[in-house]
Write a protein that holds these residues in place. Structure first.
Motif, mmCIF file in Angstrom:
data_model
loop_
_atom_site.group_PDB
_atom_site.id
_atom_site.type_symbol
_atom_site.label_atom_id
_atom_site.label_comp_id
_atom_site.label_asym_id
_atom_site.label_seq_id
_atom_site.Cartn_x
_atom_site.Cartn_y
_atom_site.Cartn_z
ATOM 1 N N ARG A 32 0.850 -1.184 0.000
ATOM 2 C CA ARG A 32 0.000 0.000 0.000
ATOM 3 C C ARG A 32 0.885 1.232 0.000
ATOM 4 N N PRO A 33 0.571 2.196 -0.817
ATOM 5 C CA PRO A 33 1.391 3.418 -0.797
ATOM 6 C C PRO A 33 1.181 4.185 0.507
ATOM 7 N N GLY A 34 2.224 4.829 0.966
ATOM 8 C CA GLY A 34 2.132 5.635 2.176
ATOM 9 C C GLY A 34 2.338 4.854 3.459
ATOM 10 N N ARG A 35 2.722 3.599 3.377
ATOM 11 C CA ARG A 35 2.962 2.812 4.577
ATOM 12 C C ARG A 35 4.463 2.600 4.730
ATOM 13 N N PHE A 36 4.989 2.947 5.894
ATOM 14 C CA PHE A 36 6.403 2.745 6.194
ATOM 15 C C PHE A 36 6.483 2.129 7.566
ATOM 16 N N LEU A 37 7.102 0.979 7.671
ATOM 17 C CA LEU A 37 7.209 0.229 8.924
ATOM 18 C C LEU A 37 5.839 -0.079 9.516
ATOM 19 N N GLY A 38 4.841 -0.224 8.663
ATOM 20 C CA GLY A 38 3.506 -0.581 9.121
ATOM 21 C C GLY A 38 2.744 0.541 9.790
ATOM 22 N N MET A 39 3.190 1.789 9.611
ATOM 23 C CA MET A 39 2.526 2.915 10.261
ATOM 24 C C MET A 39 1.900 3.822 9.211
ATOM 25 N N ASN A 40 0.814 4.462 9.594
ATOM 26 C CA ASN A 40 0.227 5.445 8.683
ATOM 27 C C ASN A 40 0.874 6.809 8.938
ATOM 28 N N ALA A 41 0.430 7.816 8.219
ATOM 29 C CA ALA A 41 1.075 9.128 8.269
ATOM 30 C C ALA A 41 0.981 9.772 9.658
ATOM 31 N N MET A 42 -0.153 9.648 10.318
ATOM 32 C CA MET A 42 -0.321 10.281 11.631
ATOM 33 C C MET A 42 0.591 9.639 12.677
ATOM 34 N N GLN A 43 0.726 8.324 12.648
ATOM 35 C CA GLN A 43 1.606 7.651 13.598
ATOM 36 C C GLN A 43 3.057 8.043 13.379
ATOM 37 N N ARG A 44 3.482 8.147 12.122
ATOM 38 C CA ARG A 44 4.858 8.576 11.838
ATOM 39 C C ARG A 44 5.082 10.006 12.294
ATOM 40 N N PHE A 45 4.081 10.874 12.137
ATOM 41 C CA PHE A 45 4.214 12.269 12.575
ATOM 42 C C PHE A 45 4.376 12.353 14.087
ATOM 43 N N ILE A 46 3.582 11.600 14.831
ATOM 44 C CA ILE A 46 3.657 11.637 16.295
ATOM 45 C C ILE A 46 5.016 11.141 16.770
ATOM 46 N N ILE A 47 5.525 10.066 16.170
ATOM 47 C CA ILE A 47 6.842 9.557 16.560
ATOM 48 C C ILE A 47 7.926 10.570 16.238
ATOM 49 N N SER A 48 7.835 11.249 15.089
ATOM 50 C CA SER A 48 8.859 12.246 14.759
ATOM 51 C C SER A 48 8.805 13.440 15.706
ATOM 52 N N VAL A 49 7.611 13.828 16.158
ATOM 53 C CA VAL A 49 7.497 14.925 17.130
ATOM 54 C C VAL A 49 8.112 14.508 18.465
ATOM 55 N N PHE A 50 7.850 13.273 18.896
ATOM 56 C CA PHE A 50 8.453 12.787 20.142
ATOM 57 C C PHE A 50 9.974 12.769 20.051
ATOM 58 N N ILE A 51 10.503 12.336 18.929
ATOM 59 C CA ILE A 51 11.967 12.313 18.766
ATOM 60 C C ILE A 51 12.535 13.727 18.797
ATOM 61 N N ILE A 53 11.243 16.340 20.409
ATOM 62 C CA ILE A 53 11.155 16.824 21.792
ATOM 63 C C ILE A 53 12.267 16.220 22.646
ATOM 64 N N ILE A 54 12.509 14.928 22.494
ATOM 65 C CA ILE A 54 13.572 14.270 23.269
ATOM 66 C C ILE A 54 14.928 14.858 22.917
ATOM 67 N N THR A 55 15.168 15.129 21.640
ATOM 68 C CA THR A 55 16.438 15.712 21.215
ATOM 69 C C THR A 55 16.634 17.104 21.807
ATOM 70 N N CYS A 56 15.585 17.912 21.798
ATOM 71 C CA CYS A 56 15.687 19.259 22.376
ATOM 72 C C CYS A 56 15.936 19.202 23.883
ATOM 73 N N MET A 57 15.263 18.282 24.571
ATOM 74 C CA MET A 57 15.469 18.159 26.009
ATOM 75 C C MET A 57 16.886 17.687 26.334
ATOM 76 N N LEU A 58 17.394 16.714 25.595
ATOM 77 C CA LEU A 58 18.755 16.238 25.832
ATOM 78 C C LEU A 58 19.783 17.335 25.538
ATOM 79 N N GLY A 59 19.552 18.114 24.498
ATOM 80 C CA GLY A 59 20.460 19.214 24.176
ATOM 81 C C GLY A 59 20.465 20.274 25.269
ATOM 82 N N ALA A 60 19.277 20.606 25.782
ATOM 83 C CA ALA A 60 19.185 21.602 26.846
ATOM 84 C C ALA A 60 19.855 21.092 28.123
#
Length: 71
Positions: A32-51, A53-60
């Motif tokens: 199916r187009p638009g599927r990466f690692l079995g996730m849809n677009a919204m799930q990939r967006f949420i994971i990228s936002v979490f990553i 946030i974690i990067t900014c917190m570790l940097g700070a």
């Protein structure tokens, strides 16, 4: 007694792979187009936002520990 063993050794234990006609082979699954690692677009967006946030917190925290940034 040994004749039976020779006959058994000369025959193959495994079947040879059979060739199936093209119409009897199962159809290939299409991805199916638009599927990466079995996730849809919204799930990939949420994971990228979490990553992010974690990067900014570790940097700070790293800046606070080294004394390059003060509150």
């Amino acid at each position: 007694m040994l004749d039976g063993l020779r006959e058994d050794a000369s025959t193959s234990q495994f079947e040879e792979p059979r060739e199936f006609p093209p119409e009897s082979q199962p159809p290939r699954r299409r991805r199916r187009p638009g599927r990466f690692l079995g996730m849809n677009a919204m799930q990939r967006f949420i994971i990228s936002v979490f990553i992010m946030i974690i990067t900014c917190m570790l940097g700070a925290m790293c800046l606070l520990l080294t004394g390059k940034f003060a509150i």
